[in-house]
Design an enzyme around this catalytic site. Structure first.
Site, PDB file in Angstrom:
ATOM      1  N   CYS A  78       0.805  -1.237   0.000  1.00 48.05           N
ATOM      2  CA  CYS A  78       0.000   0.000   0.000  1.00 48.05           C
ATOM      3  C   CYS A  78       0.834   1.281   0.000  1.00 48.05           C
ATOM      4  O   CYS A  78       0.508   2.257  -0.681  1.00 48.05           O
ATOM      5  CB  CYS A  78      -0.937  -0.002   1.209  1.00 48.05           C
ATOM      6  SG  CYS A  78      -0.150  -0.487   2.746  1.00 48.05           S
ATOM      7  N   HIS A  97      -2.774   6.502   3.817  1.00 40.74           N
ATOM      8  CA  HIS A  97      -1.333   6.675   4.055  1.00 40.74           C
ATOM      9  C   HIS A  97      -0.884   7.996   3.430  1.00 40.74           C
ATOM     10  O   HIS A  97      -1.097   8.234   2.230  1.00 40.74           O
ATOM     11  CB  HIS A  97      -0.540   5.539   3.400  1.00 40.74           C
ATOM     12  CG  HIS A  97      -0.635   4.218   4.117  1.00 40.74           C
ATOM     13  ND1 HIS A  97      -1.302   4.027   5.302  1.00 40.74           N
ATOM     14  CD2 HIS A  97      -0.102   3.002   3.791  1.00 40.74           C
ATOM     15  CE1 HIS A  97      -1.198   2.753   5.681  1.00 40.74           C
ATOM     16  NE2 HIS A  97      -0.484   2.113   4.776  1.00 40.74           N
TER      17      HIS A  97
HETATM   18  C1  2RA Z   1       1.030  -1.406   6.481  1.00 42.67           C
HETATM   19  N1  2RA Z   1       2.062  -2.197   4.494  1.00 42.67           N
HETATM   20  O1  2RA Z   1       0.437  -0.332   6.345  1.00 42.67           O
HETATM   21  C2  2RA Z   1       1.111  -2.470   5.483  1.00 42.67           C
HETATM   22  C3  2RA Z   1      -0.166  -2.939   4.897  1.00 42.67           C
HETATM   23  N2  2RA Z   1       0.072  -3.877   3.853  1.00 42.67           N
HETATM   24  O2  2RA Z   1       1.648  -1.671   7.476  1.00 42.67           O
END
Ligand code: 2RA
Length: 344
Positions: free
Chosen positions: A150, A242
């Site tokens: 992600c 994110h």
């Molecule tokens: C996270 N990468 O946000 C991971 C989720 N796949 O930790």
């Protein structure tokens, strides 16, 4: 007629998002749900602690969950979306491919294998041609395509938009939502008034996956991009979305105006889940923000903003919904790309 699809690891956080996205999808029909042995034989309603932000679809709720085993999945299912934990994915995904299933996987196992296409459709759809190499090397009747992590998906489209300026050095610092840690991972309440400046093997994923995604395939071999990438990853008490701070040094001069135009003009695709525009560039220096901007393009678009020239190159911020664009939506989009390319 809709393609019959299954979800491997259907009860987890990404599995639930997959069901939320697939249930109303006109090109796909959910025909199989798998989970751990302890869920096998239960209805989906009994097996899953449903937590996504819409009611559990009623027809899915009454479906029976099976074990994650090729013998348990009907043969007329053509495409499997996998959101298995990577250690389980590494064990069982190849068996499904061997048995003729095409797997669009969000699991991190195998992402860096030379013959497994790691794909963001708007960035490197041509890497799907690696499937011919995969068929020759593995002898599978089925196939395997992966989507990246992600936090990789969040910044790579913005780099792709700047690639014509020659990418030399990239530093990315992430502010990652707690939903990325899965339902059994860290919860926002646990880190309220805090941040965790390390996330498992996340730094390595950003560094290696971005070079593979932006590499070139010559019909026989994939060359990874030679840019230097350095990543530092942080968990913050945001629920979804994110946010990433990126610094890019390019071979050619690059102004903030040129970078903003290149990002805004970066083409999207005609696939059903591909947003238009792919990258939304904000003028306001304090955007994008997770709570305000994570649902851009139904959660499939990337937000960018705060562009400025610095002694370390162009600096900007970018954002994507981690469980939609960064995980379930990314797998669905790869499924749409496979369908568009006549690979199902
Ligand atoms: C996270 N990468 O946000 C991971 C989720 N796949 O930790």
């Amino acid at each position: 007629m809709a393609v019959r699809v299954g979800v491997l690891g259907a009860t987890g956080a990404v599995g639930q998002r997959l069901i939320q996205l697939l249930e109303p999808h006109p090109e796909f029909e959910i025909a199989a749900l798998t989970a751990s042995d302890s869920s096998a034989g239960k209805t989906y309603r009994q097996a899953a602690k449903w937590r996504v932000d819409s009611p559990i679809p009623s027809d899915v709720a009454e479906m029976t969950v099976t074990a994650t085993d090729p013998d348990e999945v009907p043969n007329d299912v053509d495409l499997l979306f996998s959101s298995l934990p990577s250690s389980i994915g590494a064990d069982v995904e190849p068996g499904f491919c061997e048995d003729g299933y095409v797997v669009s996987s969000n699991s991190s196992n195998g992402r860096m294998a030379d013959d497994i296409p790691l794909v963001i459709p708007e960035v490197n759809a041509d890497h799907l041609d690696l499937l011919e190499v995969q068929r020759d090397e593995r002898g599978w009747d089925g196939a395997m395509v992966k989507n990246p992590n992600c936090s990789t998906i969040t910044f790579v489209p913005t780099l792709a938009a700047l690639a014509e300026y020659g990418l030399e050095k990239v530093h990315v610092s992430t502010l990652q939502a707690v939903s990325g840690a899965g339902y059994d991972g860290v919860s926002s309440m646990e880190i309220i008034d805090n941040a965790i400046p390390h996330i498992g093997s996340e730094e390595d994923k950003l560094e290696t996956e971005s070079r593979k995604l932006l590499g070139s395939f010559d019909g026989a071999e994939l060359s990874h991009n030679e840019m230097n990438v350095s990543a530092s990853c942080n968990r913050i008490p945001t629920i979804d979305g994110h946010l990433e701070n990126v610094w890019v040094e390019t071979e050619d001069d690059l102004t903030t105006e040129e970078a903003a135009s290149a990002m805004e003009a970066y083409p999207s695709l005609d696939l059903r889940s591909s947003p238009d525009p792919l990258i939304h560039v904000f003028d306001e220096p304090d955007r994008p923000q997770p709570r305000m901007d994570r649902t851009l393009g139904d959660g499939m678009a990337i937000g960018a903003g705060g562009l400025q020239e610095t002694p370390f190159g162009l600096q900007y911020n970018c954002l994507a919904h981690n469980t939609i664009r960064g995980a379930a939506g990314a797998s669905v989009l790869n499924g749409e790309l496979l369908l568009e390319n006549g690979l199902l």
